[in-house]
Design an enzyme around this catalytic site. Sequence first.
Site, PDB file in Angstrom:
ATOM      1  N   CYS A 217      -0.190   2.766   6.488  1.00 55.07           N
ATOM      2  CA  CYS A 217       0.244   1.429   6.876  1.00 55.07           C
ATOM      3  C   CYS A 217       0.390   0.587   5.618  1.00 55.07           C
ATOM      4  CB  CYS A 217      -0.774   0.784   7.816  1.00 55.07           C
ATOM      5  SG  CYS A 217      -2.445   0.690   7.105  1.00 55.07           S
TER       6      CYS A 217
ATOM      7  N   CYS B 293       0.800  -1.230   0.000  1.00 55.71           N
ATOM      8  CA  CYS B 293       0.000   0.000   0.000  1.00 55.71           C
ATOM      9  C   CYS B 293       0.826   1.271   0.000  1.00 55.71           C
ATOM     10  CB  CYS B 293      -0.944   0.012   1.203  1.00 55.71           C
ATOM     11  SG  CYS B 293      -2.086  -1.385   1.236  1.00 55.71           S
TER      12      CYS B 293
END
Length: 403
Positions: free
Chosen positions: A387, A67
């Site tokens: 995150c 991500c």
Amino acid sequence: YYTTLTSLCDNSTFSWTIKHSFSKKTLAKPGVKNIVLVDGVRTPFLQSALGAGFSDKTPAHTVTMACISSNQAMTTAVGLIAAGQCDAVVAGGVEFMSDVPIRHSRKMRKTMLSLNKAKTLGARLSLLGSIRLAHLSPELPAVAEFSTAETMGHSADRLAAAFGVSRLEQDEFALRSHTLAKKAQDGGMLSDVISFKVPGRDIVSKDNGIRPATMEQLAKLKPAFIKPHGTVTAANSSFLTDGASAVLIMSEEKALAMGYKPKAYLRDFVYVSQDPKDQLLLGPTYATPKVLEKSGLTLNDIDVFEFHEAFAGQIMANLKAMESDWFAQTYMGRKTKVGAPPMEKFNTWGGSLSLGHPFAATGCRLVTTVAHRLQKEGGQYGLVAACAAGGQGHAMVIEAYPQ
């Protein structure tokens, strides 16, 4: 997807004067190049949607960090420019979640590899004869953590439970994200979105996952991962999305020499990593204080916060962790809590829950959004945090460019 763009002109020297009108100190450092975000664009993020098109004379390479892949691409660009290797870099990411590769089963892959090595017809026929119906069952893709084999949704549900985040809190945050995104979209704030012709379809010009609902509608949805008592649902999770984003990053000298007006300075950044089982999605909690300390700033100095919204439960858990003295002392080696960002500064144009989350493209969207919000709101400092798989996290401080 990451591309470097080599210098297009010589390194001539010149002088200029910029008047800083901010009340806070600038983060410029003596003897260190100022690196600027010139501009950032993205396709609409879609539930349904590229070759980069650069010259074959332009060197390029790919990075992958789940991500935060485009965050890594951008900070790699910063390093290349700071080291004098490049003057200008295009960094970005692209994701096609609607057309992900589906693998053969491990048994079938092993058989096919053995078949390729077989030297005689008899050996090949024997291997073909060993194939059973179970061999043909594919390995369906899942958004799962490699080190634990647990899906991200399960991790988010456990994290929410660990921090006492209720289903109501998650649904309320999800509704906030969609409501703010709709307001920003209708108000023309999402100016980084450019129209894009989807092959075989019409031209799309806006994100199509923004869907404000009512709390009553959200409450009707069943748990998506831990059933029947989980709290993470389809509505309070970021959805699988197609999309691409890119930013042009340059040294300040080169940008001004070429006549560009930068939008922001890219300042300090950090990467962190922690337990991928129980703290998989807590990257922002660990990264935020580190990047603030590195910059010599406090939470109160930040005017704009943009955190990646993987799940509403993940965001709420991070905010609660940041407000906890116990968590700071037990897990972070700090004497006092980090402190949570004030909500009036936090993701005020929506986030991944509403805009969508094409994994490799989200980082550039976050940074570009901070630059645009600083311009619109007159702030000086912004902070991006996210995150990622593997228990990794990232944070970056961005400084507005003087107008």
